[in-house]
Design a protein around this motif. Structure first.
Motif, PDB file in Angstrom:
ATOM      1  N   TYR A   1      -8.061   4.112 -14.428  1.00 43.64           N
ATOM      2  CA  TYR A   1      -7.011   4.749 -13.782  1.00 43.64           C
ATOM      3  C   TYR A   1      -7.501   6.474 -14.178  1.00 43.64           C
ATOM      4  O   TYR A   1      -7.138   6.964 -13.171  1.00 43.64           O
ATOM      5  CB  TYR A   1      -5.801   4.257 -14.601  1.00 43.64           C
TER       6      TYR A   1
ATOM      7  N   ASN B   1     -10.381   7.802 -11.749  1.00 46.72           N
ATOM      8  CA  ASN B   1      -9.706   7.805 -10.477  1.00 46.72           C
ATOM      9  C   ASN B   1      -8.467   9.027 -10.360  1.00 46.72           C
ATOM     10  O   ASN B   1      -8.669   9.636  -9.055  1.00 46.72           O
ATOM     11  CB  ASN B   1      -8.839   6.527  -9.998  1.00 46.72           C
TER      12      ASN B   1
ATOM     13  N   GLN C   1      -7.046   6.045  -4.884  1.00 49.35           N
ATOM     14  CA  GLN C   1      -5.787   5.567  -4.908  1.00 49.35           C
ATOM     15  C   GLN C   1      -5.918   3.829  -5.099  1.00 49.35           C
ATOM     16  O   GLN C   1      -5.093   3.307  -5.966  1.00 49.35           O
ATOM     17  CB  GLN C   1      -4.735   5.821  -3.644  1.00 49.35           C
ATOM     18  N   TYR C   2      -6.719   3.229  -4.415  1.00 49.96           N
ATOM     19  CA  TYR C   2      -7.080   2.025  -4.563  1.00 49.96           C
ATOM     20  C   TYR C   2      -7.724   1.502  -5.908  1.00 49.96           C
ATOM     21  O   TYR C   2      -7.239   0.610  -6.394  1.00 49.96           O
ATOM     22  CB  TYR C   2      -8.232   1.591  -3.261  1.00 49.96           C
ATOM     23  N   GLY C   3      -8.570   2.516  -6.464  1.00 51.99           N
ATOM     24  CA  GLY C   3      -8.850   2.340  -7.839  1.00 51.99           C
ATOM     25  C   GLY C   3      -7.796   2.408  -8.624  1.00 51.99           C
ATOM     26  O   GLY C   3      -8.124   1.634  -9.853  1.00 51.99           O
TER      27      GLY C   3
ATOM     28  N   ALA D   1      -8.278   8.094  -0.928  1.00 54.24           N
ATOM     29  CA  ALA D   1      -7.804   6.776  -0.568  1.00 54.24           C
ATOM     30  C   ALA D   1      -8.331   5.827  -1.489  1.00 54.24           C
ATOM     31  O   ALA D   1      -7.947   4.889  -1.871  1.00 54.24           O
ATOM     32  CB  ALA D   1      -7.989   6.364   1.046  1.00 54.24           C
ATOM     33  N   THR D   2      -9.843   6.195  -1.491  1.00 57.85           N
ATOM     34  CA  THR D   2     -10.559   5.208  -2.492  1.00 57.85           C
ATOM     35  C   THR D   2     -10.261   5.147  -4.004  1.00 57.85           C
ATOM     36  O   THR D   2     -10.081   4.255  -4.646  1.00 57.85           O
ATOM     37  CB  THR D   2     -12.136   5.721  -2.550  1.00 57.85           C
TER      38      THR D   2
ATOM     39  N   ARG E   1      -3.273  -3.217 -11.924  1.00 53.19           N
ATOM     40  CA  ARG E   1      -3.345  -4.789 -11.789  1.00 53.19           C
ATOM     41  C   ARG E   1      -4.080  -5.370 -12.763  1.00 53.19           C
ATOM     42  O   ARG E   1      -3.513  -6.225 -13.552  1.00 53.19           O
ATOM     43  CB  ARG E   1      -3.700  -5.384 -10.361  1.00 53.19           C
TER      44      ARG E   1
ATOM     45  N   LEU F   1      -4.729   1.671  -8.206  1.00 54.21           N
ATOM     46  CA  LEU F   1      -3.956   0.091  -7.924  1.00 54.21           C
ATOM     47  C   LEU F   1      -4.810  -0.939  -8.518  1.00 54.21           C
ATOM     48  O   LEU F   1      -4.263  -1.646  -9.309  1.00 54.21           O
ATOM     49  CB  LEU F   1      -3.932  -0.057  -6.172  1.00 54.21           C
ATOM     50  N   ALA F   2      -5.986  -0.921  -8.471  1.00 57.28           N
ATOM     51  CA  ALA F   2      -6.821  -1.995  -9.154  1.00 57.28           C
ATOM     52  C   ALA F   2      -6.590  -1.737 -10.617  1.00 57.28           C
ATOM     53  O   ALA F   2      -6.539  -2.881 -11.306  1.00 57.28           O
ATOM     54  CB  ALA F   2      -8.427  -1.938  -8.727  1.00 57.28           C
TER      55      ALA F   2
END
Length: 73
Positions: free
Chosen positions: A51, A54, A8-10, A5-6, A16, A12-13
């Protein structure tokens, strides 16, 4: 703490960050834009590296889970 989950957030960040930099780069042709292309290139490379890092975390966590399950069986 869930590493997947961490990561995946990385991802996404990082996506962006890359998209924001790409938008600024696309605006470089406008008359009033003062875009530093070197900084934007560095930003895009850093986002790509984040990316990829991660993705490596997700692969490693997946492999570790698989190995742990194989030890149980």
């Amino acid at each position: 703490m869930n590493p997947i989950a961490t990561a995946q957030y990385g991802m996404l960040a990082a996506t962006r960050r890359f998209e924001a930099s790409a938008q600024r780069t696309a605006q470089a042709g406008s008359p009033n834009a003062s875009i530093d292309m070197v900084s934007e290139t560095v930003e895009q490379i850093q986002a790509k590296s984040a990316y990829s890092a991660n993705i490596s975390v997700i692969r490693t966590a997946d492999q570790m889970t698989r190995d742990a399950l194989n030890m149980i069986v």
